[in-house]
Each structure stands twice: as structure tokens, then as C-alpha cells.
Design an enzyme around this catalytic site. Sequence first.
Site, PDB file in Angstrom:
ATOM      1  N   CYS A 273     -38.637   6.758   6.860  1.00 52.81           N
ATOM      2  CA  CYS A 273     -37.043   7.219   6.306  1.00 52.81           C
ATOM      3  C   CYS A 273     -37.490   8.449   5.604  1.00 52.81           C
ATOM      4  O   CYS A 273     -36.620   9.366   5.761  1.00 52.81           O
ATOM      5  CB  CYS A 273     -36.960   6.264   5.102  1.00 52.81           C
ATOM      6  SG  CYS A 273     -36.978   4.435   5.726  1.00 52.81           S
ATOM      7  N   ASP A 274     -38.661   8.634   4.933  1.00 54.61           N
ATOM      8  CA  ASP A 274     -38.769   9.944   4.107  1.00 54.61           C
ATOM      9  C   ASP A 274     -39.905  11.054   4.585  1.00 54.61           C
ATOM     10  O   ASP A 274     -39.958  12.303   3.889  1.00 54.61           O
ATOM     11  CB  ASP A 274     -39.071   9.592   2.696  1.00 54.61           C
ATOM     12  CG  ASP A 274     -37.922   8.576   2.073  1.00 54.61           C
ATOM     13  OD1 ASP A 274     -36.816   8.891   2.347  1.00 54.61           O
ATOM     14  OD2 ASP A 274     -38.451   7.739   1.086  1.00 54.61           O
TER      15      ASP A 274
ATOM     16  N   CYS B 192     -41.631   4.261   2.371  1.00 54.27           N
ATOM     17  CA  CYS B 192     -41.207   4.346   3.818  1.00 54.27           C
ATOM     18  C   CYS B 192     -41.215   5.715   4.604  1.00 54.27           C
ATOM     19  O   CYS B 192     -40.635   6.668   4.409  1.00 54.27           O
ATOM     20  CB  CYS B 192     -39.643   4.050   3.890  1.00 54.27           C
ATOM     21  SG  CYS B 192     -39.060   4.006   5.777  1.00 54.27           S
TER      22      CYS B 192
END
Length: 314
Positions: free
Chosen positions: A138-139, A135
Amino acid sequence: MAILDCAIVGGGPAGLTAGLYTTRGGLENVVMFEKGMPGGQITNSSEIENYPGVTGEITGMDLMMPWPAQCQKFGLVHEMVKVTCVSKSGDIFTIHKEDGTTTDAHSVIIGTGSSPRRVGFKGEDELFGKGVSTCATCDGFFYKGKEVVVIGGGDTALEEALYLAKICSKVYIVHRRDAFRSAPNTIKRVHNTENIELVLDSTPDEVYGDDMGVTGIRVINKDGQSRDIEVPGVFTFVGNDVNNETLIQKDGNFLCEMNELGQVKVNLKMQTSLPGLFATGDMRQDAPKQVVSAAGDGAVAALSAISYVDELLN
Ligand code: FAD
Ligand code: NAP
């Protein structure tokens, strides 16, 4: 608890749209069982530019944000729980849940979507969450100003590589062939992005690291030559597996007919081979795997479920 008119399993674009159409279309008792926050896998996307009528730079999360409230306005209830199995006895379906409880329903619309596939190289599982990620939204921020590797050659890999290229100093795209299976416009954008380097005809062999996480990845090209790319982050985007576990019965058979890829067979009304069970979105056969088509499936399945319940009860 009274028997539900309709149980919806999964709260992605397909399940939410089914929720909107069933409740607004007159079904009384409709519950959507979603194990997490509603929205589905598109909430992991950093940019969506092909949902009709929605223009400008918008993330998947932005797109999905208003959907649950719109359904709840018409009476859809969200129960946040993982469904372990859907079974049927006589005309009644039973939803079996991870917390040990069950709920009965006259009809079921299933839209459990798909999940990111693992690539299968050494260290991938051990370093997952410690530098290996599926992701970028997300990261990606953890690698601001740093170099990262993206693995894959489809729409997801290229789009997420473009997103990461805006945050990271450099993005290597490692792909096992020399041609991408992505939209031509996306491929063009990748070629025009200066801080993206293509590492083609190459497969990842091993990701390695230390106590702090990933420090690099070794890739091998088609001539057998290996190359170490020293990066703290590796993003894998190599497709998805269908989430069909809830349809597996005690005897190991599926509740309805599936194809050889593990996708649910449906007709144009999203009816499965089992009366009263409808399948939608990424988990059904021949799915275009798009938000707009998943939502379309949800609407079709809801209209079919309304007719089915009407006939069953009247
Ligand atoms: P999903 O979105 O997968 O939703 C399924 C839901 O079911 C999930 O919320 C999950 O938590 C829930 N669930 C699963 N199992 C259970 C269970 N046992 N019990 C309870 N709940 C369960 N499409 C586009 O049109 N445009 C794009 O730009 C685009 N970009 C993408 C970028 C990325 C990074 C990814 C991964 C996908 C992208 N897609 C895009 C594809 C799109 O996201 C999917 O086609 C769409 O989300 C499918 O919707 P769905 O409702 O079928 O399933
Ligand atoms: P995908 O289209 O299946 O592509 C997967 C990529 O990973 C392919 O390039 C494949 O290589 C590679 N791959 C698979 N297994 C591998 C392995 N073990 N090792 C190395 N490489 C491997 O998956 P996706 O990109 O996630 O897309 C899924 C669906 O969602 C598609 O239908 C896509 O069009 C859709 N989607 C659409 C959008 C959009 O419309 N903007 C955005 C994202 C996703 P090969 O090419 O050699 O097979």
C-alpha cells in the site's frame, strides 16, 4: 429474511472457499459477511510464490481477484458489513451487525483471520499513517528512492523488506535477535540484496517526526547503545493478533472453547465445541497461516456444515 442455511463471517481465503463449497454443495441460502472487499490479508502482500499451481510474479491482490466472482456464480451473497457478535439460542445462530441489524442462520463458518500487531514503541500510534505503516504494497511507493526501516524478523518482515528494496534506495531491517524465523530461501535472498542493511539485536525505542510525518527512528541494541536512523518511512511486521471479538458474548465468555492464545479450538472437521459453529484459517488453533491451508479449512468446514444442516433440517 428467511433463516440462512449458513452464515460465513469473514471473506478471506478461508471464508471465500467456504462460500464456494457450501453453495456449490447445495446449501440454498448462504451469505458471507465481510466488512471490506473480499480477499483477506493476503491482498496486502506484494508477492506470493507458494500457492500451488500459480507461478510467476504475482501479488496477493492478483491471486485473490477472481475468487469472489467464482463463489457468486454458485449463489454466494456478499453483505459488506462488520459483524459485531455471533450468538446462539436453541438451534439458531444470530449474526449481530454494526449497522444494528441481525440475521439468523442454521450454521456459521467463521474465518475472521488476524490483524497486524503493534510493536509498542514511542510514537508508533501517533505517527501511524504518517510514516509508520504495516503495508508495504500500500505505502511502499511513497518512499521511492528513499530509505526506510523494516521492523521484524519473520517471513512477512523479510519478504516485505525484499519488496521495498526494489523501490527504495536502502532498507534497514531492525530485528530484536540475531537470527530470523523466516524461510531459509527468503533469508538467503535478504543476505544477497545489496541495499538491505541488517540492524540486529536491536529494538525500536522511539519513532519521531515533524508536521510532515516521520523523520527517523531510534533503536537500542542489546548493549544499551542507541542509534538514530533517519528515514521517512517505518514498516512494522511483528506478527498478528487473532480476530476473535465476534465470538465474545454479553457475559464476557467466548461462544466456544478457545486456547490460551485466543485461537478457536477445532477438530479435523473444523467443528468447534459448539454444534453448528465451524472455525477456519488463521483464527483456529495450530493454523499454518497460509493461504492454501486457510482455503483448505474453508472447504472442510463447508462440507461439515452441509452435513450438519442436512441432519438438522431432515
Ligand atoms: P484473513 O485473510 O485474515 O481474512 C479474514 C477476513 O475477515 C478479512 O477480509 C477481514 O476483513 C474479515 N473480517 C475480520 N473481522 C470481521 C468482522 N468482524 N466482520 C466482518 N468481516 C471481518 N500466506 C501464504 O500462503 N503465502 C504468502 O506468501 C503469504 N504472505 C503474506 C504476506 C503478508 C504481508 C501477510 C500479512 C500474510 C501473508 N500470508 C501468506 C498469510 C496469509 O495471508 C493468511 O494465512 C491468510 O490470508 C489467512 O486467511 P483467512 O481467511 O484465515 O484470514
Ligand atoms: P511472525 O512469524 O510471528 O514473526 C514476527 C517477528 O516479529 C519475529 O521475528 C519476532 O521476533 C518479531 N517481533 C514480535 N514482537 C516484537 C516486538 N514487540 N518487538 C520487536 N520484534 C518483535 O509473524 P509474520 O512474519 O507476520 O508471519 C505470520 C505467519 O504468517 C507465520 O506463520 C508465517 O510463516 C506466515 N507467513 C508466511 C509467508 C510465506 O509462506 N511466504 C509469508 C508471510 C507470512 P522473534 O523472532 O524474536 O520472535
